[in-house]
Design an enzyme around this catalytic site. Structure first.
Site, PDB file in Angstrom:
ATOM      1  N   VAL A  69       0.828  -1.209   0.000  1.00 17.78           N
ATOM      2  CA  VAL A  69       0.000   0.000   0.000  1.00 17.78           C
ATOM      3  C   VAL A  69       0.860   1.255   0.000  1.00 17.78           C
ATOM      4  O   VAL A  69       0.633   2.189  -0.775  1.00 17.78           O
ATOM      5  CB  VAL A  69      -0.954   0.003   1.208  1.00 17.78           C
ATOM      6  CG1 VAL A  69      -1.678   1.334   1.331  1.00 17.78           C
ATOM      7  CG2 VAL A  69      -1.963  -1.131   1.072  1.00 17.78           C
ATOM      8  N   LYS A 123     -13.997   0.638   5.215  1.00 20.59           N
ATOM      9  CA  LYS A 123     -13.005  -0.288   4.668  1.00 20.59           C
ATOM     10  C   LYS A 123     -13.352  -1.734   5.013  1.00 20.59           C
ATOM     11  O   LYS A 123     -13.357  -2.619   4.137  1.00 20.59           O
ATOM     12  CB  LYS A 123     -11.616   0.073   5.211  1.00 20.59           C
ATOM     13  CG  LYS A 123     -10.521  -0.942   4.906  1.00 20.59           C
ATOM     14  CD  LYS A 123     -10.254  -1.068   3.418  1.00 20.59           C
ATOM     15  CE  LYS A 123      -9.075  -2.004   3.174  1.00 20.59           C
ATOM     16  NZ  LYS A 123      -8.796  -2.188   1.733  1.00 20.59           N
ATOM     17  N   LYS A 135      15.582  -3.008   2.302  1.00 24.29           N
ATOM     18  CA  LYS A 135      14.494  -2.685   1.371  1.00 24.29           C
ATOM     19  C   LYS A 135      14.691  -1.298   0.765  1.00 24.29           C
ATOM     20  O   LYS A 135      14.528  -1.107  -0.447  1.00 24.29           O
ATOM     21  CB  LYS A 135      13.147  -2.760   2.084  1.00 24.29           C
ATOM     22  CG  LYS A 135      11.952  -2.538   1.164  1.00 24.29           C
ATOM     23  CD  LYS A 135      10.640  -2.475   1.927  1.00 24.29           C
ATOM     24  CE  LYS A 135      10.205  -3.820   2.449  1.00 24.29           C
ATOM     25  NZ  LYS A 135       8.824  -3.762   3.039  1.00 24.29           N
ATOM     26  N   LEU A 171     -18.700 -12.807  -8.327  1.00 28.47           N
ATOM     27  CA  LEU A 171     -19.615 -13.949  -8.369  1.00 28.47           C
ATOM     28  C   LEU A 171     -19.016 -15.076  -9.199  1.00 28.47           C
ATOM     29  O   LEU A 171     -19.735 -15.776  -9.900  1.00 28.47           O
ATOM     30  CB  LEU A 171     -20.978 -13.530  -8.946  1.00 28.47           C
ATOM     31  CG  LEU A 171     -21.952 -12.839  -7.992  1.00 28.47           C
ATOM     32  CD1 LEU A 171     -23.275 -12.571  -8.695  1.00 28.47           C
ATOM     33  CD2 LEU A 171     -22.192 -13.649  -6.723  1.00 28.47           C
ATOM     34  N   LYS A 172     -17.723 -15.227  -9.140  1.00 25.03           N
ATOM     35  CA  LYS A 172     -17.056 -16.309  -9.860  1.00 25.03           C
ATOM     36  C   LYS A 172     -16.676 -17.401  -8.873  1.00 25.03           C
ATOM     37  O   LYS A 172     -15.897 -17.177  -7.942  1.00 25.03           O
ATOM     38  CB  LYS A 172     -15.819 -15.795 -10.598  1.00 25.03           C
ATOM     39  CG  LYS A 172     -15.147 -16.872 -11.451  1.00 25.03           C
ATOM     40  CD  LYS A 172     -14.091 -16.287 -12.348  1.00 25.03           C
ATOM     41  CE  LYS A 172     -13.376 -17.368 -13.139  1.00 25.03           C
ATOM     42  NZ  LYS A 172     -14.278 -18.179 -13.978  1.00 25.03           N
ATOM     43  N   GLY A 224     -14.932 -20.666  -7.226  1.00 24.88           N
ATOM     44  CA  GLY A 224     -13.547 -21.122  -7.254  1.00 24.88           C
ATOM     45  C   GLY A 224     -13.158 -21.750  -5.930  1.00 24.88           C
ATOM     46  O   GLY A 224     -13.957 -22.437  -5.294  1.00 24.88           O
ATOM     47  N   ASP A 277      11.081   3.635   5.561  1.00 21.89           N
ATOM     48  CA  ASP A 277      10.960   2.306   6.156  1.00 21.89           C
ATOM     49  C   ASP A 277      12.127   2.075   7.098  1.00 21.89           C
ATOM     50  O   ASP A 277      13.211   2.631   6.894  1.00 21.89           O
ATOM     51  CB  ASP A 277      10.954   1.231   5.061  1.00 21.89           C
ATOM     52  CG  ASP A 277      10.202  -0.022   5.480  1.00 21.89           C
ATOM     53  OD1 ASP A 277      10.709  -0.730   6.369  1.00 21.89           O
ATOM     54  OD2 ASP A 277       9.118  -0.286   4.944  1.00 21.89           O
ATOM     55  N   PHE A 329      -8.220   1.082  -1.406  1.00 25.06           N
ATOM     56  CA  PHE A 329      -9.082   0.102  -2.057  1.00 25.06           C
ATOM     57  C   PHE A 329      -8.390  -0.437  -3.312  1.00 25.06           C
ATOM     58  O   PHE A 329      -8.973  -0.477  -4.392  1.00 25.06           O
ATOM     59  CB  PHE A 329     -10.432   0.729  -2.413  1.00 25.06           C
ATOM     60  CG  PHE A 329     -11.198   1.234  -1.220  1.00 25.06           C
ATOM     61  CD1 PHE A 329     -11.936   0.370  -0.429  1.00 25.06           C
ATOM     62  CD2 PHE A 329     -11.165   2.578  -0.871  1.00 25.06           C
ATOM     63  CE1 PHE A 329     -12.639   0.830   0.685  1.00 25.06           C
ATOM     64  CE2 PHE A 329     -11.862   3.052   0.229  1.00 25.06           C
ATOM     65  CZ  PHE A 329     -12.603   2.175   1.008  1.00 25.06           C
ATOM     66  N   CYS A 337      -5.928  -9.001   2.367  1.00 25.68           N
ATOM     67  CA  CYS A 337      -7.063  -8.228   2.880  1.00 25.68           C
ATOM     68  C   CYS A 337      -8.227  -9.069   3.382  1.00 25.68           C
ATOM     69  O   CYS A 337      -8.554  -9.032   4.571  1.00 25.68           O
ATOM     70  CB  CYS A 337      -7.554  -7.260   1.803  1.00 25.68           C
ATOM     71  SG  CYS A 337      -6.370  -5.963   1.389  1.00 25.68           S
TER      72      CYS A 337
END
Length: 445
Positions: A13, A206, A37, A252-253, A255, A32, A154, A262
């Site tokens: 994010v 959220k 990194k 709506l798939k 699997g 950070d 999002f 998340c």
């Protein structure tokens, strides 16, 4: 007016958000505590895989808008707006761990040198904004004014740059109209719809959004399991249901369930928020249960062909929780491969990007590769876990030749059962009719 921004946390994010804020003209310092990194980012090595991100980082670094540092106090002093974008991992009890958020709030308070807007980008439980406010006020000894804003992300992994530059909405919850106005103006270049509210509502939006999407996934998977028992086709059911404008086709798939950073974490955290408030959220309990069961359901399909997979070699295609990312967090593969091993199978696993991360997570439980056809070669059956483009476009005739038995268990419904039958496969998918050829099944066993 362009702003000086510090983004604390260079995970998914923070790095995407900071880079995109720089690309619209702001001066952004990504910070950070992980020195390796930051050094990697300075040398052009991006620690996460996200289409377009590396190029965007290079562009904005070269043009002098994007910087990387471990000197967080200096970044705080130099910036007007400070984004908190650190991880909030799930505790063993299912709650969001706010250790890193609290630590950043403490550091901000200790190094304030004037008015700051402190923005929570991390996904946090309701009440965290007020907690950050209290920590900063205490650590700064109330020397300087500041405001706290909740501006949840999002982003969808694999399309995060697109999602940011063309965002559907920006949610801004704030302790003041002044701060809310500034953060709203910061989003003007994205030409998005803005929802302004208080801190608590923004934090809840959220969790509510992710829980709703997770619910749709678990709902269609439960419908798929019923479809298998009554002879219905979940693909057609989903098509018909999705044409209702009140419902829509997205999520709506059928699997093998949701994964990633998340949905698993946020549904559990929402359960804890409800529990803390004295409410039992039975619907989300069921959503989580269905999702967990869906992994075992795929393995049971394999067992229905063989009866016993002890000593069998199984190829697994796709390890990341979704395509176009190397993110292994809560990926179905992390559950399914250990299940196969416990049942006595040997596993060869393929992913074009995440095979390194998967090997780090699963160790010796599988042989890992980024070569699809080499992975399938001389295996007794193939399981599809991630809908990578090269998996969808793989040469089925070659796959059939490489397999010891023409068995494909498809957890992502990538192929047409009629075509697979015509090609001579034993093919099972989710919520659709299975392709069974008695003679082939007999040979497989």
């Amino acid at each position: 007016m362009l702003k000086k921004i510090a983004v604390i946390g260079t995970g998914y994010v923070g790095l995407v958000s900071g880079t995109c804020f720089a690309d619209i003209g702001n001066r952004v310092i990504c910070c950070d505590i992980d020195e390796s990194k930051i050094n990697s980012l300075k040398s052009g090595v991006v620690p996460i895989y996200e289409p377009g991100l590396k190029e965007l980082i290079e562009k904005n670094t070269e043009e002098g808008r994007l910087f990387f540092t471990t000197n967080i106090p200096a970044a705080i002093r130099e910036s007007e707006i400070i984004y908190i974008a650190v991880g909030t991992p799930m505790t063993p009890q299912g709650e969001a761990d706010l250790t890193y958020v609290k630590a950043v709030a403490q550091t901000i308070g200790e190094h304030m040198n004037g008015y700051k807007i402190i923005v929570n980008k991390s996904t946090v439980p309701v009440g965290t904004g007020r907690l950050v406010q209290a920590i900063v006020e205490k650590a700064s000894r109330s020397k300087y004014p500041f405001d706290v804003v909740s501006n949840p992300e999002f982003l969808r992994e694999g399309s995060a740059i697109q999602d940011t530059m063309n965002m559907e909405r920006a949610v801004i919850g704030s302790t003041s109209t002044h701060a809310s106005t500034i953060i709203k103006r910061l989003h003007d270049p994205f030409q998005t719809e803005v929802v302004e509210t208080n801190l608590e509502s923004a934090e809840m939006i959220k969790y509510a959004a992710n829980a709703m999407l997770a619910t749709k996934i678990s709902f269609i998977n439960d419908i798929a399991n019923i479809c298998e028992r009554v002879g219905a086709d979940v693909e057609k059911v989903s098509e018909g249901v999705g044409l209702d404008s009140r419902i829509g086709h997205k999520f709506l798939k059928a699997g093998i369930g949701f994964g990633g950073s998340c949905f698993p974490k946020d549904t559990m955290a929402l359960l804890k928020i409800a529990e803390t408030s004295g409410y039992r959220f039975k619907l989300i309990e069921s959503v989580i249960e269905t999702n967990n069961n869906q992994r075992a359901h795929l393995v049971s399909k394999l067992m229905s062909v063989f009866g016993d997979i002890k000593g069998k070699t199984i190829s697994v295609l796709g390890l990341a929780f979704k395509p176009n990312t190397n993110d292994m967090r809560s990926a179905p593969a992390l559950d399914i491969i250990p299940m196969l091993r416990e049942l006595g199978a040997f596993v060869k696993a393929y992913d074009p990007i995440a095979y390194v991360e998967a090997e780090r997570e699963l160790g010796p439980q599988a042989v890992f590769s980024n070569d699809l056809y080499e992975t399938v070669k001389d295996t007794d059956a193939c399981l599809i876990l991630t809908e990578w483009d090269d998996v969808q476009k793989m040469d089925k005739d070659q796959i059939k030749q490489l397999l010891r038995s023409p068995i494909v268990i498809d957890g992502r419904n990538l192929f047409d059962p009629a075509e697979m039958k015509e090609r001579g496969f034993i093919y099972q998918s989710i919520g659709r009719s299975s392709v069974w050829e008695a003679e082939l099944v007999s040979k497989a066993q």
